[in-house]
Design a protein around this motif. Structure first.
Motif, mmCIF file in Angstrom:
data_model
loop_
_atom_site.group_PDB
_atom_site.id
_atom_site.type_symbol
_atom_site.label_atom_id
_atom_site.label_comp_id
_atom_site.label_asym_id
_atom_site.label_seq_id
_atom_site.Cartn_x
_atom_site.Cartn_y
_atom_site.Cartn_z
ATOM 1 N N LYS A 17 0.809 -1.211 0.000
ATOM 2 C CA LYS A 17 0.000 0.000 0.000
ATOM 3 C C LYS A 17 0.850 1.272 0.000
ATOM 4 O O LYS A 17 0.598 2.187 -0.780
ATOM 5 N N LEU A 18 1.840 1.330 0.874
ATOM 6 C CA LEU A 18 2.655 2.543 0.987
ATOM 7 C C LEU A 18 4.034 2.366 0.357
ATOM 8 O O LEU A 18 4.773 3.336 0.222
ATOM 9 N N ARG A 19 4.385 1.156 0.027
ATOM 10 C CA ARG A 19 5.581 0.826 -0.759
ATOM 11 C C ARG A 19 6.857 1.433 -0.171
ATOM 12 O O ARG A 19 7.605 2.144 -0.849
ATOM 13 N N LEU A 20 7.110 1.151 1.085
ATOM 14 C CA LEU A 20 8.366 1.583 1.699
ATOM 15 C C LEU A 20 9.518 0.768 1.117
ATOM 16 O O LEU A 20 9.359 -0.390 0.759
ATOM 17 N N ARG A 21 10.655 1.392 1.045
ATOM 18 C CA ARG A 21 11.812 0.715 0.461
ATOM 19 C C ARG A 21 12.809 0.335 1.550
ATOM 20 O O ARG A 21 13.073 1.113 2.464
ATOM 21 N N GLU A 22 13.347 -0.851 1.433
ATOM 22 C CA GLU A 22 14.393 -1.277 2.354
ATOM 23 C C GLU A 22 15.695 -0.566 1.965
ATOM 24 O O GLU A 22 15.850 -0.120 0.827
ATOM 25 N N PRO A 23 16.690 -0.487 2.856
ATOM 26 C CA PRO A 23 16.627 -0.995 4.228
ATOM 27 C C PRO A 23 15.896 -0.024 5.144
ATOM 28 O O PRO A 23 15.922 1.181 4.928
ATOM 29 N N GLU A 32 15.507 1.914 8.603
ATOM 30 C CA GLU A 32 16.413 2.345 9.655
ATOM 31 C C GLU A 32 16.010 1.693 10.974
ATOM 32 O O GLU A 32 14.838 1.627 11.318
ATOM 33 N N GLU A 33 16.992 1.219 11.686
ATOM 34 C CA GLU A 33 16.717 0.596 12.976
ATOM 35 C C GLU A 33 16.292 1.655 13.980
ATOM 36 O O GLU A 33 16.829 2.753 14.016
ATOM 37 N N GLY A 34 15.321 1.311 14.777
ATOM 38 C CA GLY A 34 14.843 2.232 15.798
ATOM 39 C C GLY A 34 14.356 1.458 16.995
ATOM 40 O O GLY A 34 14.179 0.231 16.930
ATOM 41 N N PRO A 35 14.100 2.126 18.120
ATOM 42 C CA PRO A 35 13.682 1.421 19.337
ATOM 43 C C PRO A 35 12.354 0.716 19.182
ATOM 44 O O PRO A 35 12.068 -0.232 19.893
ATOM 45 N N ALA A 36 11.514 1.155 18.237
ATOM 46 C CA ALA A 36 10.193 0.531 18.078
ATOM 47 C C ALA A 36 10.120 -0.334 16.820
ATOM 48 O O ALA A 36 9.057 -0.774 16.449
ATOM 49 N N GLY A 37 11.260 -0.582 16.185
ATOM 50 C CA GLY A 37 11.223 -1.390 14.971
ATOM 51 C C GLY A 37 11.203 -0.506 13.743
ATOM 52 O O GLY A 37 10.382 0.406 13.632
ATOM 53 N N GLY A 38 12.123 -0.755 12.834
ATOM 54 C CA GLY A 38 12.288 0.125 11.686
ATOM 55 C C GLY A 38 11.053 0.240 10.819
ATOM 56 O O GLY A 38 10.676 1.346 10.416
ATOM 57 N N LYS A 39 10.402 -0.887 10.510
ATOM 58 C CA LYS A 39 9.240 -0.844 9.617
ATOM 59 C C LYS A 39 8.120 -0.006 10.203
ATOM 60 O O LYS A 39 7.527 0.828 9.520
ATOM 61 N N ARG A 40 7.807 -0.236 11.466
ATOM 62 C CA ARG A 40 6.699 0.493 12.088
ATOM 63 C C ARG A 40 7.022 1.983 12.194
ATOM 64 O O ARG A 40 6.157 2.831 11.981
ATOM 65 N N GLU A 41 8.261 2.306 12.534
ATOM 66 C CA GLU A 41 8.670 3.709 12.641
ATOM 67 C C GLU A 41 8.466 4.436 11.309
ATOM 68 O O GLU A 41 7.892 5.527 11.255
ATOM 69 N N GLU A 42 8.956 3.831 10.222
ATOM 70 C CA GLU A 42 8.872 4.490 8.918
ATOM 71 C C GLU A 42 7.430 4.534 8.410
ATOM 72 O O GLU A 42 7.021 5.477 7.732
ATOM 73 N N LEU A 43 6.657 3.505 8.745
ATOM 74 C CA LEU A 43 5.252 3.476 8.355
ATOM 75 C C LEU A 43 4.498 4.637 8.993
ATOM 76 O O LEU A 43 3.751 5.368 8.323
ATOM 77 N N VAL A 44 4.695 4.827 10.288
ATOM 78 C CA VAL A 44 4.028 5.912 11.008
ATOM 79 C C VAL A 44 4.506 7.265 10.482
ATOM 80 O O VAL A 44 3.703 8.184 10.261
#
Length: 253
Positions: A207-213, A215-227
Protein backbone atom coordinates in the motif's frame (compact mmCIF):
# COMPACT_ATOMS: atom_id res chain seq x y z
CA UNK A 1 1.72 -0.27 -12.66
CA UNK A 2 0.88 -3.47 -10.75
CA UNK A 3 -2.86 -3.47 -10.12
CA UNK A 4 -3.17 -7.11 -8.98
CA UNK A 5 -0.78 -9.18 -6.87
CA UNK A 6 -1.25 -12.94 -6.51
CA UNK A 7 0.35 -14.62 -3.49
CA UNK A 8 1.32 -18.02 -4.85
CA UNK A 9 0.59 -21.11 -2.76
CA UNK A 10 3.43 -22.44 -0.65
CA UNK A 11 5.41 -25.08 -2.57
CA UNK A 12 5.15 -27.43 0.39
CA UNK A 13 6.90 -28.48 3.63
CA UNK A 14 10.34 -28.03 2.04
CA UNK A 15 9.86 -24.26 1.98
CA UNK A 16 12.46 -22.57 4.18
CA UNK A 17 11.07 -21.42 7.56
CA UNK A 18 10.24 -17.71 7.50
CA UNK A 19 10.61 -17.48 3.74
CA UNK A 20 8.30 -14.95 2.13
CA UNK A 21 5.66 -16.37 -0.24
CA UNK A 22 6.31 -15.85 -3.93
CA UNK A 23 4.29 -13.06 -5.55
CA UNK A 24 2.98 -12.77 -9.09
CA UNK A 25 2.52 -9.12 -10.08
CA UNK A 26 0.08 -8.29 -12.85
CA UNK A 27 -0.84 -5.12 -14.72
CA UNK A 28 -4.08 -4.24 -16.54
CA UNK A 29 -4.88 -6.72 -19.29
CA UNK A 30 -2.54 -9.46 -18.03
CA UNK A 31 -3.89 -12.93 -17.22
CA UNK A 32 -2.68 -15.92 -15.23
CA UNK A 33 -4.04 -19.49 -15.38
CA UNK A 34 -4.35 -21.52 -12.17
CA UNK A 35 -4.58 -25.29 -11.71
CA UNK A 36 -2.33 -28.37 -11.64
CA UNK A 37 -0.80 -27.70 -15.03
CA UNK A 38 -0.01 -30.16 -17.81
CA UNK A 39 3.23 -32.06 -18.55
CA UNK A 40 5.56 -29.55 -20.18
CA UNK A 41 2.97 -26.81 -19.80
CA UNK A 42 3.05 -25.35 -16.29
CA UNK A 43 0.56 -22.74 -15.13
CA UNK A 44 1.31 -19.37 -13.54
CA UNK A 45 -0.57 -20.23 -10.31
CA UNK A 46 0.14 -23.90 -9.48
CA UNK A 47 -2.29 -25.87 -7.26
CA UNK A 48 -0.96 -29.38 -6.63
CA UNK A 49 -4.05 -31.16 -5.25
CA UNK A 50 -5.20 -34.02 -7.51
CA UNK A 51 -8.80 -32.86 -7.14
CA UNK A 52 -8.02 -29.61 -9.00
CA UNK A 53 -8.26 -29.50 -12.78
CA UNK A 54 -5.08 -29.08 -14.79
CA UNK A 55 -6.40 -25.77 -16.12
CA UNK A 56 -8.92 -24.83 -13.47
CA UNK A 57 -9.42 -21.16 -14.24
CA UNK A 58 -7.88 -17.78 -14.87
CA UNK A 59 -7.22 -14.52 -13.07
CA UNK A 60 -7.34 -11.37 -15.23
CA UNK A 61 -6.14 -7.98 -13.98
CA UNK A 62 -8.24 -4.92 -14.77
CA UNK A 63 -7.65 -1.26 -13.90
CA UNK A 64 -8.20 -1.45 -10.14
CA UNK A 65 -9.89 -4.83 -9.68
CA UNK A 66 -9.68 -8.32 -11.17
CA UNK A 67 -11.81 -10.97 -12.84
CA UNK A 68 -12.03 -14.69 -12.20
CA UNK A 69 -12.89 -17.30 -14.84
CA UNK A 70 -13.96 -20.81 -13.83
CA UNK A 71 -12.97 -23.38 -16.47
CA UNK A 72 -14.52 -26.29 -14.54
CA UNK A 73 -17.78 -27.83 -15.76
CA UNK A 74 -18.79 -29.10 -12.31
CA UNK A 75 -17.05 -27.20 -9.48
CA UNK A 76 -18.07 -23.86 -7.98
CA UNK A 77 -15.25 -21.62 -6.78
CA UNK A 78 -15.55 -19.26 -3.81
CA UNK A 79 -13.82 -15.89 -3.38
CA UNK A 80 -13.65 -14.74 0.24
CA UNK A 81 -13.22 -11.14 1.34
CA UNK A 82 -10.32 -11.30 3.83
CA UNK A 83 -11.41 -7.93 5.23
CA UNK A 84 -15.05 -8.93 5.68
CA UNK A 85 -17.05 -10.97 8.18
CA UNK A 86 -17.77 -14.02 6.04
CA UNK A 87 -18.46 -11.94 2.93
CA UNK A 88 -17.84 -13.94 -0.26
CA UNK A 89 -18.92 -14.47 -3.84
CA UNK A 90 -19.44 -17.73 -5.75
CA UNK A 91 -18.20 -18.27 -9.29
CA UNK A 92 -20.30 -20.93 -10.99
CA UNK A 93 -18.90 -23.62 -13.32
CA UNK A 94 -18.14 -22.19 -16.74
CA UNK A 95 -18.45 -18.56 -15.59
CA UNK A 96 -16.01 -16.31 -17.43
CA UNK A 97 -14.70 -12.94 -16.26
CA UNK A 98 -16.59 -12.64 -12.96
CA UNK A 99 -15.56 -9.26 -11.45
CA UNK A 100 -14.20 -9.41 -7.90
CA UNK A 101 -14.70 -6.18 -5.89
CA UNK A 102 -12.61 -7.12 -2.83
CA UNK A 103 -9.20 -5.61 -2.16
CA UNK A 104 -7.87 -8.64 -0.23
CA UNK A 105 -9.27 -11.96 -1.38
CA UNK A 106 -8.78 -15.70 -0.98
CA UNK A 107 -9.82 -17.99 -3.83
CA UNK A 108 -11.02 -21.44 -2.70
CA UNK A 109 -11.36 -24.50 -4.95
CA UNK A 110 -12.80 -27.91 -3.99
CA UNK A 111 -9.98 -30.43 -3.51
CA UNK A 112 -9.33 -33.95 -2.23
CA UNK A 113 -7.74 -32.58 0.95
CA UNK A 114 -8.22 -29.11 2.34
CA UNK A 115 -9.67 -26.68 -0.21
CA UNK A 116 -6.97 -25.49 -2.59
CA UNK A 117 -6.45 -21.76 -2.28
CA UNK A 118 -4.43 -18.72 -3.19
CA UNK A 119 -4.67 -15.03 -2.28
CA UNK A 120 -5.21 -12.08 -4.60
CA UNK A 121 -4.61 -8.45 -3.68
CA UNK A 122 -5.95 -5.46 -5.63
CA UNK A 123 -4.12 -2.65 -3.79
CA UNK A 124 -4.81 0.07 -6.36
CA UNK A 125 -8.54 0.34 -5.57
CA UNK A 126 -9.60 3.90 -6.33
CA UNK A 127 -11.49 6.13 -3.88
CA UNK A 128 -12.99 9.56 -4.43
CA UNK A 129 -10.55 12.15 -3.16
CA UNK A 130 -13.07 14.97 -2.87
CA UNK A 131 -11.48 17.04 -5.62
CA UNK A 132 -13.18 18.69 -8.54
CA UNK A 133 -15.45 16.56 -10.69
CA UNK A 134 -16.17 16.63 -14.35
CA UNK A 135 -12.65 17.56 -15.48
CA UNK A 136 -11.57 16.28 -18.87
CA UNK A 137 -8.78 13.74 -19.31
CA UNK A 138 -7.72 10.75 -17.26
CA UNK A 139 -8.59 10.46 -13.59
CA UNK A 140 -5.87 11.17 -11.06
CA UNK A 141 -4.67 7.98 -9.37
CA UNK A 142 -4.00 8.33 -5.66
CA UNK A 143 -0.45 7.25 -4.76
CA UNK A 144 -1.75 5.87 -1.45
CA UNK A 145 -5.20 4.32 -1.94
CA UNK A 146 -6.27 3.40 1.59
CA UNK A 147 -9.68 2.05 2.57
CA UNK A 148 -10.70 3.41 6.00
CA UNK A 149 -13.08 0.45 6.45
CA UNK A 150 -10.28 -2.14 6.11
CA UNK A 151 -8.49 -3.83 9.00
CA UNK A 152 -5.11 -2.78 7.68
CA UNK A 153 -6.24 0.85 8.07
CA UNK A 154 -7.20 0.20 11.70
CA UNK A 155 -3.76 -1.31 12.29
CA UNK A 156 -2.12 1.77 10.76
CA UNK A 157 -4.37 4.04 12.82
CA UNK A 158 -3.49 2.21 16.05
CA UNK A 159 0.21 2.57 15.22
CA UNK A 160 -0.21 6.30 14.61
CA UNK A 161 -2.59 7.01 17.50
CA UNK A 162 -0.03 8.08 20.13
CA UNK A 163 1.53 10.66 17.80
CA UNK A 164 -1.85 11.84 16.54
CA UNK A 165 -2.87 12.57 20.12
CA UNK A 166 0.52 13.94 21.17
CA UNK A 167 2.98 14.80 18.38
CA UNK A 168 5.86 14.83 20.86
CA UNK A 169 5.27 11.17 21.72
CA UNK A 170 8.28 9.18 20.58
CA UNK A 171 7.13 5.60 21.11
CA UNK A 172 5.40 3.68 18.33
CA UNK A 173 3.15 0.86 19.65
CA UNK A 174 4.32 -2.71 19.30
CA UNK A 175 2.28 -5.53 17.83
CA UNK A 176 0.99 -6.61 21.25
CA UNK A 177 -0.19 -3.06 22.01
CA UNK A 178 -1.92 -2.76 18.63
CA UNK A 179 -3.65 -6.08 19.21
CA UNK A 180 -4.88 -5.03 22.65
CA UNK A 181 -6.09 -1.68 21.29
CA UNK A 182 -8.13 -3.18 18.45
CA UNK A 183 -9.62 -6.30 19.99
CA UNK A 184 -12.38 -4.29 21.65
CA UNK A 185 -13.83 -3.69 18.19
CA UNK A 186 -16.38 -6.34 17.10
CA UNK A 187 -14.67 -6.64 13.71
CA UNK A 188 -11.30 -7.33 15.36
CA UNK A 189 -12.19 -9.81 18.08
CA UNK A 190 -10.53 -12.62 16.14
CA UNK A 191 -7.41 -10.59 15.35
CA UNK A 192 -4.10 -12.32 16.11
CA UNK A 193 -0.46 -11.26 16.35
CA UNK A 194 0.30 -12.91 13.03
CA UNK A 195 -2.63 -11.06 11.43
CA UNK A 196 -1.36 -7.71 12.74
CA UNK A 197 2.11 -8.48 11.36
CA UNK A 198 0.49 -9.50 8.07
CA UNK A 199 -1.34 -6.16 7.80
CA UNK A 200 1.85 -4.24 8.67
CA UNK A 201 3.74 -6.07 5.91
CA UNK A 202 0.89 -5.40 3.49
CA UNK A 203 1.02 -1.69 4.29
CA UNK A 204 4.81 -1.57 4.05
CA UNK A 205 5.26 -3.57 0.86
CA UNK A 206 2.06 -2.99 -1.11
CA UNK A 207 0.00 0.00 0.00
CA UNK A 208 2.66 2.54 0.99
CA UNK A 209 5.58 0.83 -0.76
CA UNK A 210 8.37 1.58 1.70
CA UNK A 211 11.81 0.71 0.46
CA UNK A 212 14.39 -1.28 2.35
CA UNK A 213 16.63 -1.00 4.23
CA UNK A 214 14.54 0.28 7.12
CA UNK A 215 16.41 2.35 9.66
CA UNK A 216 16.72 0.60 12.98
CA UNK A 217 14.84 2.23 15.80
CA UNK A 218 13.68 1.42 19.34
CA UNK A 219 10.19 0.53 18.08
CA UNK A 220 11.22 -1.39 14.97
CA UNK A 221 12.29 0.12 11.69
CA UNK A 222 9.24 -0.84 9.62
CA UNK A 223 6.70 0.49 12.09
CA UNK A 224 8.67 3.71 12.64
CA UNK A 225 8.87 4.49 8.92
CA UNK A 226 5.25 3.48 8.36
CA UNK A 227 4.03 5.91 11.01
CA UNK A 228 6.35 8.68 9.78
CA UNK A 229 5.08 8.40 6.20
CA UNK A 230 1.41 8.15 7.19
CA UNK A 231 1.59 11.26 9.37
CA UNK A 232 3.74 13.22 6.91
CA UNK A 233 1.10 12.92 4.17
CA UNK A 234 -1.98 13.00 6.47
CA UNK A 235 -3.00 9.48 5.48
CA UNK A 236 -4.46 9.14 8.97
CA UNK A 237 -5.89 12.19 10.72
CA UNK A 238 -7.44 13.10 14.06
CA UNK A 239 -10.97 12.52 12.78
CA UNK A 240 -10.04 8.89 12.07
CA UNK A 241 -9.49 8.31 15.80
CA UNK A 242 -13.27 7.91 16.11
CA UNK A 243 -12.84 4.52 14.40
CA UNK A 244 -10.94 3.19 17.43
CA UNK A 245 -12.54 1.96 20.67
CA UNK A 246 -13.11 4.54 23.35
CA UNK A 247 -10.08 4.87 25.58
CA UNK A 248 -10.43 3.78 29.18
CA UNK A 249 -9.99 6.57 31.72
CA UNK A 250 -6.68 6.48 33.55
CA UNK A 251 -6.82 4.74 36.90
CA UNK A 252 -6.70 7.06 39.89
CA UNK A 253 -3.74 6.64 42.21
Amino acid sequence: MDTVIVQLPSPGPDMAPGAAPALLRMGPGETAVFGRGEPGRPVAIPLSDQGVSRRAGEVAAAEDYWRLSNFSTTATYVVENLEGAGEHIKVAPGRLGAPVPFELSRVLLPALGEPASFKVFAPQHAYLDGGQRGADGEHTVSPFALDPTAKYFLVLLALCEPRLRSPSTAAVPGVTEVLARLRALPSCRGLTRSAVNYHIDYLVCTKLRLREPYEEGPAGGKREELVALALKFDLVREEHLALLPARRPAARP
